[in-house]
Design a protein around this motif. Structure first.
Motif, PDB file in Angstrom:
ATOM      1  N   GLY A  90     -18.578  22.083-169.938  1.00  0.00           N
ATOM      2  CA  GLY A  90     -17.384  22.667-170.544  1.00  0.00           C
ATOM      3  C   GLY A  90     -16.136  22.519-169.697  1.00  0.00           C
ATOM      4  O   GLY A  90     -15.023  22.473-170.222  1.00  0.00           O
ATOM      5  N   SER A  91     -16.301  22.442-168.376  1.00  0.00           N
ATOM      6  CA  SER A  91     -15.140  22.382-167.488  1.00  0.00           C
ATOM      7  C   SER A  91     -14.687  20.961-167.198  1.00  0.00           C
ATOM      8  O   SER A  91     -13.656  20.748-166.561  1.00  0.00           O
ATOM      9  N   ASP A  92     -15.452  19.967-167.660  1.00  0.00           N
ATOM     10  CA  ASP A  92     -15.065  18.578-167.410  1.00  0.00           C
ATOM     11  C   ASP A  92     -13.774  18.264-168.154  1.00  0.00           C
ATOM     12  O   ASP A  92     -13.637  18.534-169.338  1.00  0.00           O
ATOM     13  N   THR A  93     -12.836  17.705-167.449  1.00  0.00           N
ATOM     14  CA  THR A  93     -11.515  17.395-168.033  1.00  0.00           C
ATOM     15  C   THR A  93     -11.350  15.907-168.288  1.00  0.00           C
ATOM     16  O   THR A  93     -10.234  15.410-168.410  1.00  0.00           O
ATOM     17  N   GLY A  94     -12.451  15.212-168.357  1.00  0.00           N
ATOM     18  CA  GLY A  94     -12.376  13.772-168.594  1.00  0.00           C
ATOM     19  C   GLY A  94     -12.408  12.965-167.321  1.00  0.00           C
ATOM     20  O   GLY A  94     -12.285  11.738-167.367  1.00  0.00           O
ATOM     21  N   ARG A 100     -22.877  10.921-165.556  1.00  0.00           N
ATOM     22  CA  ARG A 100     -22.583  11.423-164.205  1.00  0.00           C
ATOM     23  C   ARG A 100     -22.749  12.931-164.129  1.00  0.00           C
ATOM     24  O   ARG A 100     -23.237  13.461-163.125  1.00  0.00           O
ATOM     25  N   ILE A 101     -22.317  13.630-165.179  1.00  0.00           N
ATOM     26  CA  ILE A 101     -22.431  15.088-165.168  1.00  0.00           C
ATOM     27  C   ILE A 101     -23.879  15.502-164.986  1.00  0.00           C
ATOM     28  O   ILE A 101     -24.209  16.377-164.170  1.00  0.00           O
ATOM     29  N   PHE A 102     -24.777  14.852-165.725  1.00  0.00           N
ATOM     30  CA  PHE A 102     -26.191  15.201-165.605  1.00  0.00           C
ATOM     31  C   PHE A 102     -26.774  14.715-164.291  1.00  0.00           C
ATOM     32  O   PHE A 102     -27.569  15.422-163.661  1.00  0.00           O
ATOM     33  N   ALA A 103     -26.402  13.532-163.843  1.00  0.00           N
ATOM     34  CA  ALA A 103     -26.934  13.017-162.576  1.00  0.00           C
ATOM     35  C   ALA A 103     -26.493  13.892-161.410  1.00  0.00           C
ATOM     36  O   ALA A 103     -27.291  14.176-160.495  1.00  0.00           O
ATOM     37  N   GLU A 104     -25.255  14.350-161.422  1.00  0.00           N
ATOM     38  CA  GLU A 104     -24.720  15.109-160.296  1.00  0.00           C
ATOM     39  C   GLU A 104     -25.064  16.594-160.362  1.00  0.00           C
ATOM     40  O   GLU A 104     -24.766  17.345-159.431  1.00  0.00           O
ATOM     41  N   HIS A 105     -25.708  16.989-161.443  1.00  0.00           N
ATOM     42  CA  HIS A 105     -26.234  18.357-161.515  1.00  0.00           C
ATOM     43  C   HIS A 105     -27.490  18.497-160.651  1.00  0.00           C
ATOM     44  O   HIS A 105     -27.885  19.614-160.316  1.00  0.00           O
ATOM     45  N   PHE A 106     -28.089  17.365-160.264  1.00  0.00           N
ATOM     46  CA  PHE A 106     -29.352  17.371-159.525  1.00  0.00           C
ATOM     47  C   PHE A 106     -29.171  16.734-158.146  1.00  0.00           C
ATOM     48  O   PHE A 106     -29.601  15.606-157.913  1.00  0.00           O
ATOM     49  N   PRO A 107     -28.515  17.417-157.218  1.00  0.00           N
ATOM     50  CA  PRO A 107     -28.325  16.833-155.885  1.00  0.00           C
ATOM     51  C   PRO A 107     -29.647  16.684-155.141  1.00  0.00           C
ATOM     52  O   PRO A 107     -30.594  17.450-155.365  1.00  0.00           O
ATOM     53  N   ASP A 108     -29.672  15.667-154.270  1.00  0.00           N
ATOM     54  CA  ASP A 108     -30.840  15.445-153.406  1.00  0.00           C
ATOM     55  C   ASP A 108     -32.145  15.258-154.190  1.00  0.00           C
ATOM     56  O   ASP A 108     -33.212  15.675-153.750  1.00  0.00           O
ATOM     57  N   THR A 109     -32.033  14.628-155.346  1.00  0.00           N
ATOM     58  CA  THR A 109     -33.219  14.415-156.178  1.00  0.00           C
ATOM     59  C   THR A 109     -34.191  13.451-155.518  1.00  0.00           C
ATOM     60  O   THR A 109     -33.791  12.456-154.919  1.00  0.00           O
ATOM     61  N   ASP A 110     -35.480  13.742-155.655  1.00  0.00           N
ATOM     62  CA  ASP A 110     -36.511  12.827-155.174  1.00  0.00           C
ATOM     63  C   ASP A 110     -37.556  12.641-156.266  1.00  0.00           C
ATOM     64  O   ASP A 110     -37.404  13.136-157.390  1.00  0.00           O
ATOM     65  N   SER A 199     -30.126  25.441-184.269  1.00  0.00           N
ATOM     66  CA  SER A 199     -29.163  26.185-185.070  1.00  0.00           C
ATOM     67  C   SER A 199     -27.763  25.927-184.534  1.00  0.00           C
ATOM     68  O   SER A 199     -27.551  25.857-183.316  1.00  0.00           O
ATOM     69  N   SER A 200     -26.815  25.785-185.420  1.00  0.00           N
ATOM     70  CA  SER A 200     -25.446  25.449-185.016  1.00  0.00           C
ATOM     71  C   SER A 200     -24.923  26.441-183.989  1.00  0.00           C
ATOM     72  O   SER A 200     -25.086  27.648-184.121  1.00  0.00           O
ATOM     73  N   GLY A 201     -24.316  25.921-182.969  1.00  0.00           N
ATOM     74  CA  GLY A 201     -23.739  26.751-181.916  1.00  0.00           C
ATOM     75  C   GLY A 201     -22.869  25.897-181.037  1.00  0.00           C
ATOM     76  O   GLY A 201     -22.898  24.665-181.118  1.00  0.00           O
ATOM     77  N   SER A 202     -22.082  26.521-180.184  1.00  0.00           N
ATOM     78  CA  SER A 202     -21.099  25.784-179.385  1.00  0.00           C
ATOM     79  C   SER A 202     -21.761  24.764-178.463  1.00  0.00           C
ATOM     80  O   SER A 202     -21.265  23.653-178.297  1.00  0.00           O
ATOM     81  N   VAL A 203     -22.900  25.133-177.864  1.00  0.00           N
ATOM     82  CA  VAL A 203     -23.565  24.217-176.939  1.00  0.00           C
ATOM     83  C   VAL A 203     -24.088  22.996-177.681  1.00  0.00           C
ATOM     84  O   VAL A 203     -23.840  21.847-177.291  1.00  0.00           O
ATOM     85  N   ALA A 204     -24.822  23.250-178.771  1.00  0.00           N
ATOM     86  CA  ALA A 204     -25.377  22.138-179.542  1.00  0.00           C
ATOM     87  C   ALA A 204     -24.262  21.274-180.112  1.00  0.00           C
ATOM     88  O   ALA A 204     -24.345  20.040-180.086  1.00  0.00           O
ATOM     89  N   ASP A 205     -23.213  21.910-180.619  1.00  0.00           N
ATOM     90  CA  ASP A 205     -22.111  21.150-181.217  1.00  0.00           C
ATOM     91  C   ASP A 205     -21.413  20.284-180.181  1.00  0.00           C
ATOM     92  O   ASP A 205     -21.040  19.136-180.451  1.00  0.00           O
ATOM     93  N   ALA A 206     -21.232  20.837-178.974  1.00  0.00           N
ATOM     94  CA  ALA A 206     -20.541  20.080-177.924  1.00  0.00           C
ATOM     95  C   ALA A 206     -21.347  18.858-177.514  1.00  0.00           C
ATOM     96  O   ALA A 206     -20.806  17.762-177.352  1.00  0.00           O
ATOM     97  N   LEU A 207     -22.657  19.027-177.353  1.00  0.00           N
ATOM     98  CA  LEU A 207     -23.489  17.900-176.949  1.00  0.00           C
ATOM     99  C   LEU A 207     -23.662  16.888-178.068  1.00  0.00           C
ATOM    100  O   LEU A 207     -23.772  15.692-177.827  1.00  0.00           O
TER     101      LEU A 207
END
Length: 259
Positions: A90-94, A100-110, A199-207
């Motif tokens: 939600g906070s991504d401004t472009g 990248r958002i999903f990849a960088e949500h998981f730092p130090d992944t192994d 079910s319709s909702g802000s999260v599902a609609d955004a994705l």
């Protein structure tokens, strides 16, 4: 008479103790382990939650509560924090991109983190492989799991010290093995199918809006594609990962066809 009352009092005390003990949780019961696992999950103690819930899952594979706890415990151990991820989306401004958002949500992944996300998905799909038959709540979790699989795989192979490696080449099967690419190719359509059964909702609609791009929609029908056998979706995904101008991949510039 005094002795009689003493004996009666003793029986009453013993009776009360007996009732009290019966009211205590049976530490050998599945419900006790389920409750303990839920408590550990709430406290972000994922190893402990997994230790408690997995034996129960083995005997109750069709228990929706058990399935959900097991899924979330493995995903949590891999680093998934759904509320944080929603805020990041939600906070991504472009300035970032979808992958990248999903990849960088998981730092130090192994490899262990990749395995944990895969285990969470396996648990869900074993319980119910058909998204149209899952509950809306389970599909919401599933949608995040599929996108998280994209994230952990990309971070595992494309990032070094939590930044994209300048030498990463998405066209190289050394840099991004076909087995890892298969996870990504299959995750996109499965995530979209899960999202369409929420079910319709802000999260599902955004994705849903994020995945409405034709470049993403092109992977509809690739739920079971494997790389390198299914050439078209595999090569297309390699190209998409390397772009940045569409707001999807982790590279820069327009997509370039991998040789």
């Amino acid at each position: 008479m005094k002795r009689f009352y003493s004996v009666l009092a003793l029986f009453l005390v013993l009776g009360a103790c007996s009732n009290a003990f019966r009211d205590l949780p049976d530490k050998s019961s599945d419900q006790y382990y389920i409750d303990q696992a839920q408590l550990f999950l709430n406290e972000f103690k994922f190893n402990e939650a997994i230790e408690k819930i997995m034996p129960v899952l083995a005997t109750q594979p069709n228990n929706a509560q058990v399935v959900q706890i097991a899924m979330l415990a493995h995903a949590g151990r891999a680093g998934l924090r759904v509320l944080d991820l929603i805020l990041e989306l939600g906070s991504d401004t472009g300035t970032s991109t979808f992958f990248r958002i999903f990849a960088e949500h998981f730092p130090d992944t192994d490899d262990d983190d990749v395995a944990d996300i895969q285990t969470a998905i396996d648990i869900m799909e074993t319980y119910q492989p058909d998204a149209t038959l899952r509950t809306s709540e389970l599909n919401l979790i599933g949608m995040f799991l599929y996108y998280s699989r994209i994230g952990v795989v990309l971070h595992r192979y494309a990032y070094v010290s939590n930044v994209i490696s300048p030498s990463f080449n998405q066209c190289s099967t050394t840099d991004l093995p076909d087995a890892a690419l298969t996870y990504i190719v299959q995750s996109v359509p499965r995530a979209m199918t899960a999202a369409s059964n929420i079910s319709s909702g802000s999260v599902a609609d955004a994705l849903t809006a994020l995945t409405s791009a034709p470049e993403i929609q092109a992977f509809v029908g690739s739920e079971t594609s494997t790389c390198p056998s299914d050439t078209a979706p595999c090569q297309s995904m390699r190209s998409l990962i390397g772009e940045g101008s569409l707001g999807i991949g982790i590279g820069s510039g327009a997509p370039a066809v991998c040789p």
